[in-house]
Design a protein around this motif. Structure first.
Motif, PDB file in Angstrom:
ATOM      1  N   LEU A  74       0.595  -1.564  -0.313  1.00 34.13           N
ATOM      2  CA  LEU A  74       0.176   0.326  -0.163  1.00 34.13           C
ATOM      3  C   LEU A  74       0.241   1.968   0.305  1.00 34.13           C
ATOM      4  O   LEU A  74       0.000   2.145  -0.921  1.00 34.13           O
ATOM      5  N   VAL A  75       2.275   1.317   0.520  1.00 30.87           N
ATOM      6  CA  VAL A  75       2.839   2.191   0.478  1.00 30.87           C
ATOM      7  C   VAL A  75       3.225   2.435  -0.965  1.00 30.87           C
ATOM      8  O   VAL A  75       3.341   3.985  -1.384  1.00 30.87           O
ATOM      9  N   LEU A  76       3.602   1.659  -1.089  1.00 31.03           N
ATOM     10  CA  LEU A  76       4.193   1.022  -2.952  1.00 31.03           C
ATOM     11  C   LEU A  76       2.841   2.159  -3.471  1.00 31.03           C
ATOM     12  O   LEU A  76       3.528   2.897  -4.914  1.00 31.03           O
ATOM     13  N   LEU A  77       1.749   1.716  -3.038  1.00 35.43           N
ATOM     14  CA  LEU A  77       0.725   1.836  -4.370  1.00 35.43           C
ATOM     15  C   LEU A  77       0.640   3.749  -4.093  1.00 35.43           C
ATOM     16  O   LEU A  77       0.277   4.626  -5.187  1.00 35.43           O
ATOM     17  N   GLU A  78       1.628   4.351  -2.930  1.00 32.62           N
ATOM     18  CA  GLU A  78       0.354   5.373  -2.029  1.00 32.62           C
ATOM     19  C   GLU A  78       1.905   6.198  -3.480  1.00 32.62           C
ATOM     20  O   GLU A  78       1.722   7.111  -4.235  1.00 32.62           O
ATOM     21  N   ARG A  79       3.271   5.772  -3.643  1.00 35.10           N
ATOM     22  CA  ARG A  79       4.342   6.586  -4.157  1.00 35.10           C
ATOM     23  C   ARG A  79       4.025   6.353  -5.760  1.00 35.10           C
ATOM     24  O   ARG A  79       4.011   7.273  -6.157  1.00 35.10           O
ATOM     25  N   THR A  80       3.029   5.262  -6.023  1.00 37.88           N
ATOM     26  CA  THR A  80       2.879   4.804  -7.887  1.00 37.88           C
ATOM     27  C   THR A  80       1.696   5.953  -7.906  1.00 37.88           C
ATOM     28  O   THR A  80       1.845   6.379  -8.834  1.00 37.88           O
ATOM     29  N   ARG A  88       0.209  14.913 -13.790  1.00 37.29           N
ATOM     30  CA  ARG A  88      -1.668  15.236 -13.942  1.00 37.29           C
ATOM     31  C   ARG A  88      -2.412  14.426 -14.824  1.00 37.29           C
ATOM     32  O   ARG A  88      -3.454  14.811 -15.874  1.00 37.29           O
ATOM     33  N   TRP A  89      -2.161  13.058 -13.992  1.00 34.83           N
ATOM     34  CA  TRP A  89      -3.008  12.660 -14.210  1.00 34.83           C
ATOM     35  C   TRP A  89      -3.938  11.919 -13.414  1.00 34.83           C
ATOM     36  O   TRP A  89      -3.383  12.196 -12.399  1.00 34.83           O
ATOM     37  N   ARG A  90      -4.395  11.547 -12.991  1.00 32.27           N
ATOM     38  CA  ARG A  90      -5.784  11.810 -11.779  1.00 32.27           C
ATOM     39  C   ARG A  90      -6.611  10.609 -12.206  1.00 32.27           C
ATOM     40  O   ARG A  90      -7.360   9.412 -13.706  1.00 32.27           O
ATOM     41  N   VAL A  91      -6.635   9.070 -11.336  1.00 29.00           N
ATOM     42  CA  VAL A  91      -7.222   7.641 -11.309  1.00 29.00           C
ATOM     43  C   VAL A  91      -8.798   8.161 -11.497  1.00 29.00           C
ATOM     44  O   VAL A  91      -8.865   8.741 -10.084  1.00 29.00           O
ATOM     45  N   VAL A  92      -9.561   7.554 -12.101  1.00 23.52           N
ATOM     46  CA  VAL A  92     -10.914   7.494 -12.551  1.00 23.52           C
ATOM     47  C   VAL A  92     -11.455   6.358 -11.770  1.00 23.52           C
ATOM     48  O   VAL A  92     -12.526   6.680 -11.025  1.00 23.52           O
ATOM     49  N   LEU A 105     -12.236 -15.820  -0.608  1.00 25.91           N
ATOM     50  CA  LEU A 105     -11.599 -14.051  -0.165  1.00 25.91           C
ATOM     51  C   LEU A 105     -12.941 -12.940   0.218  1.00 25.91           C
ATOM     52  O   LEU A 105     -12.388 -12.296   0.141  1.00 25.91           O
ATOM     53  N   VAL A 106     -13.890 -13.453  -0.650  1.00 21.02           N
ATOM     54  CA  VAL A 106     -15.808 -12.376  -0.116  1.00 21.02           C
ATOM     55  C   VAL A 106     -15.505 -12.007   1.069  1.00 21.02           C
ATOM     56  O   VAL A 106     -15.427 -10.871   0.940  1.00 21.02           O
ATOM     57  N   PRO A 107     -15.008 -12.561   2.173  1.00 19.27           N
ATOM     58  CA  PRO A 107     -15.216 -11.633   3.170  1.00 19.27           C
ATOM     59  C   PRO A 107     -13.588 -10.679   3.585  1.00 19.27           C
ATOM     60  O   PRO A 107     -14.342  -9.387   4.482  1.00 19.27           O
ATOM     61  N   PHE A 108     -13.197 -10.508   2.731  1.00 17.94           N
ATOM     62  CA  PHE A 108     -12.503  -9.653   2.729  1.00 17.94           C
ATOM     63  C   PHE A 108     -12.206  -8.387   1.505  1.00 17.94           C
ATOM     64  O   PHE A 108     -11.635  -7.898   2.171  1.00 17.94           O
ATOM     65  N   ILE A 109     -12.866  -9.072   0.655  1.00 16.26           N
ATOM     66  CA  ILE A 109     -13.491  -7.502  -0.407  1.00 16.26           C
ATOM     67  C   ILE A 109     -13.351  -6.355  -0.093  1.00 16.26           C
ATOM     68  O   ILE A 109     -11.785  -5.603  -0.601  1.00 16.26           O
ATOM     69  N   ASP A 110     -14.515  -6.362   0.685  1.00 18.33           N
ATOM     70  CA  ASP A 110     -15.067  -4.282   0.974  1.00 18.33           C
ATOM     71  C   ASP A 110     -12.887  -3.941   1.605  1.00 18.33           C
ATOM     72  O   ASP A 110     -13.143  -2.505   1.641  1.00 18.33           O
ATOM     73  N   ASP A 111     -12.799  -4.585   2.795  1.00 18.06           N
ATOM     74  CA  ASP A 111     -11.481  -4.194   3.644  1.00 18.06           C
ATOM     75  C   ASP A 111     -10.531  -3.816   2.403  1.00 18.06           C
ATOM     76  O   ASP A 111      -9.985  -2.811   2.177  1.00 18.06           O
ATOM     77  N   MET A 112     -10.598  -4.528   1.643  1.00 20.24           N
ATOM     78  CA  MET A 112      -9.199  -4.091   0.119  1.00 20.24           C
ATOM     79  C   MET A 112      -9.427  -3.429  -0.421  1.00 20.24           C
ATOM     80  O   MET A 112      -8.545  -2.420  -0.550  1.00 20.24           O
ATOM     81  N   VAL A 116      -7.759   0.148  -0.980  1.00 18.96           N
ATOM     82  CA  VAL A 116      -6.902   0.343  -2.601  1.00 18.96           C
ATOM     83  C   VAL A 116      -7.716   2.289  -2.273  1.00 18.96           C
ATOM     84  O   VAL A 116      -6.741   2.772  -2.566  1.00 18.96           O
ATOM     85  N   ALA A 117      -8.729   2.003  -2.345  1.00 24.85           N
ATOM     86  CA  ALA A 117      -9.184   3.560  -2.111  1.00 24.85           C
ATOM     87  C   ALA A 117      -8.417   4.776  -1.714  1.00 24.85           C
ATOM     88  O   ALA A 117      -7.847   5.727  -2.016  1.00 24.85           O
ATOM     89  N   GLN A 118      -8.067   4.217  -0.530  1.00 25.00           N
ATOM     90  CA  GLN A 118      -7.017   5.285   1.005  1.00 25.00           C
ATOM     91  C   GLN A 118      -6.099   5.792   0.044  1.00 25.00           C
ATOM     92  O   GLN A 118      -5.383   6.321  -0.019  1.00 25.00           O
ATOM     93  N   ALA A 119      -5.461   4.105  -0.461  1.00 24.64           N
ATOM     94  CA  ALA A 119      -4.037   4.199  -1.064  1.00 24.64           C
ATOM     95  C   ALA A 119      -4.045   4.958  -2.243  1.00 24.64           C
ATOM     96  O   ALA A 119      -2.740   5.705  -2.690  1.00 24.64           O
ATOM     97  N   LEU A 120      -5.021   5.540  -3.351  1.00 21.89           N
ATOM     98  CA  LEU A 120      -4.575   6.123  -4.521  1.00 21.89           C
ATOM     99  C   LEU A 120      -5.731   7.326  -4.019  1.00 21.89           C
ATOM    100  O   LEU A 120      -5.629   8.050  -5.437  1.00 21.89           O
ATOM    101  N   GLY A 121      -6.483   7.759  -3.176  1.00 22.58           N
ATOM    102  CA  GLY A 121      -6.636   9.250  -2.680  1.00 22.58           C
ATOM    103  C   GLY A 121      -7.989   8.963  -3.638  1.00 22.58           C
ATOM    104  O   GLY A 121      -8.546  10.613  -3.901  1.00 22.58           O
ATOM    105  N   THR A 122      -8.863   8.534  -3.572  1.00 17.19           N
ATOM    106  CA  THR A 122      -9.809   8.283  -3.834  1.00 17.19           C
ATOM    107  C   THR A 122     -11.140   7.459  -3.555  1.00 17.19           C
ATOM    108  O   THR A 122     -11.011   7.015  -2.240  1.00 17.19           O
ATOM    109  N   HIS A 123     -11.985   7.846  -3.796  1.00 15.31           N
ATOM    110  CA  HIS A 123     -13.492   6.758  -3.326  1.00 15.31           C
ATOM    111  C   HIS A 123     -13.692   5.282  -3.548  1.00 15.31           C
ATOM    112  O   HIS A 123     -13.468   5.087  -4.799  1.00 15.31           O
ATOM    113  N   LYS A 124     -13.983   4.721  -2.283  1.00 12.91           N
ATOM    114  CA  LYS A 124     -14.758   3.318  -2.785  1.00 12.91           C
ATOM    115  C   LYS A 124     -15.247   3.226  -3.327  1.00 12.91           C
ATOM    116  O   LYS A 124     -14.745   1.190  -4.210  1.00 12.91           O
ATOM    117  N   THR A 125     -15.612   3.727  -4.715  1.00 11.30           N
ATOM    118  CA  THR A 125     -16.970   2.928  -5.208  1.00 11.30           C
ATOM    119  C   THR A 125     -15.571   3.126  -6.562  1.00 11.30           C
ATOM    120  O   THR A 125     -16.547   2.648  -7.637  1.00 11.30           O
TER     121      THR A 125
END
Length: 158
Positions: A74-80, A88-92, A105-112, A116-125
């Motif tokens: 997740l730290v590497l994803l933040e750096r990415t 000047r790109w934004r993640v859609v 894995l289904v019980p863990f998907i929502d937390d994943m 990921v959304a937090q590391a990307l700086g976007t909303h979970k949706t």
């Protein structure tokens, strides 16, 4: 707008935690890797880097770098994300699929998705993560490892 695709796979090994999407999933094995081996985050990183035409994660975060040993993906994803935003790109959105016969894995998907959304700086949706099996075919079906595919869409910010 630009689209990128990513893929990653790691073998399952003893005496390592299984980290997927930044979540520790209870399982008897974990993923081998220089970092935490998080295949879903690695696939997302490569999708983002590909969309921005920045190469792949090995170029930016080589396994030869001792400072990255055991680092949270997740730290590497933040750096990415910072690398992508510097151009000047934004993640859609991102969409990832984990290939794993076990564990379930289904019980863990929502937390994943949230991590990921937090590391990307976007909303979970804007983050989709799914899991599927390979019906006992190939290395994932035999329980030798896990893999993940991802696509990412970027849009210009100016």
């Amino acid at each position: 707008m630009r689209v990128g695709m990513g893929f990653d796979a790691h073998p399952l090994v003893e005496e390592r935690p299984l980290i997927l999407g930044g979540v520790e999933v209870p399982y008897e094995k974990g993923l081998s890797g220089h970092s935490d081996g998080d295949v879903v985050v690695h696939a997302i990183m490569d999708a983002l880097l590909g969309a921005a035409a920045l190469g792949d994660k090995g170029v930016h975060f080589p396994s030869s770098d001792p400072s990255l040993e055991g680092i949270s993906s997740l730290v590497l994803l933040e750096r990415t994300t910072s690398l992508v935003e510097a151009l000047r790109w934004r993640v859609v959105n991102v969409d990832a699929t984990i290939l794993a016969q076990r564990p379930r894995l289904v019980p863990f998907i929502d937390d994943m998705r949230e991590n990921v959304a937090q590391a990307l700086g976007t909303h979970k949706t804007n983050v989709s993560i799914k899991a599927t099996t390979t019906d006992h075919m190939g290395f994932t079906g035999r329980g030798e490892g896990l893999a993940a595919y991802a696509v990412a869409m970027l849009e210009a910010t100016s």
